[in-house]
Motif scaffolding. Structure first.
Motif, mmCIF file in Angstrom:
data_model
loop_
_atom_site.group_PDB
_atom_site.id
_atom_site.type_symbol
_atom_site.label_atom_id
_atom_site.label_comp_id
_atom_site.label_asym_id
_atom_site.label_seq_id
_atom_site.Cartn_x
_atom_site.Cartn_y
_atom_site.Cartn_z
ATOM 1 N N LYS A 1 23.662 66.350 -10.473
ATOM 2 C CA LYS A 1 22.662 66.656 -9.445
ATOM 3 C C LYS A 1 22.936 65.860 -8.163
ATOM 4 C CE LYS A 1 18.730 68.500 -8.157
ATOM 5 N NZ LYS A 1 18.656 69.910 -7.851
ATOM 6 N N ASN A 2 23.383 64.600 -8.307
ATOM 7 C CA ASN A 2 23.714 63.784 -7.130
ATOM 8 C C ASN A 2 24.867 64.408 -6.347
ATOM 9 O OD1 ASN A 2 22.962 61.460 -9.403
ATOM 10 N ND2 ASN A 2 21.997 61.183 -7.414
ATOM 11 N N GLU B 1 23.707 67.635 -4.522
ATOM 12 C CA GLU B 1 22.977 67.352 -3.289
ATOM 13 C C GLU B 1 23.912 66.878 -2.186
ATOM 14 O OE1 GLU B 1 19.885 64.640 -4.448
ATOM 15 O OE2 GLU B 1 18.861 66.175 -5.627
ATOM 16 N N LYS C 1 25.964 69.918 -0.919
ATOM 17 C CA LYS C 1 25.188 71.095 -0.524
ATOM 18 C C LYS C 1 25.577 71.616 0.857
ATOM 19 C CE LYS C 1 21.010 71.104 -1.916
ATOM 20 N NZ LYS C 1 19.596 70.811 -2.120
#
Length: 81
Positions: A17-18, A21, A24
């Motif tokens: 998830k890090n 992000e 992105k």
């Protein structure tokens, strides 16, 4: 684990998830599965069989989640146009 085009593998303790992000804003990266983020510039093919997989230039096959298939195919359409 991060796999580079050269085949070198880098082990990290950060959550995916890090990375998602952080990447992105960089359009070639796409989270195609809960366990994978791929660089779409290195996709060679997509197969619908076995729930959907992409093959990358280094011959690694990566699964595509069912809920990500439409989004992935939309990326292909954008590239073709």
């Amino acid at each position: 684990m991060i796999v580079l085009l050269s085949g070198k593998k880098i082990v990290t303790s950060r959550f995916l998830k890090n990375f998602e992000e952080s990447l992105k804003e960089h359009s070639p990266f796409f989270r195609c599965h809960k366990s994978y983020i791929i660089n779409t510039e290195y996709i060679v093919s997509y197969s619908k069989s076995d729930g959907g997989t992409v093959t990358l230039q280094n011959q690694i096959e990566i699964p595509v989640s069912g809920n990500k298939v439409e989004e992935l195919l939309a990326l292909f359409i954008r590239v073709i146009r």
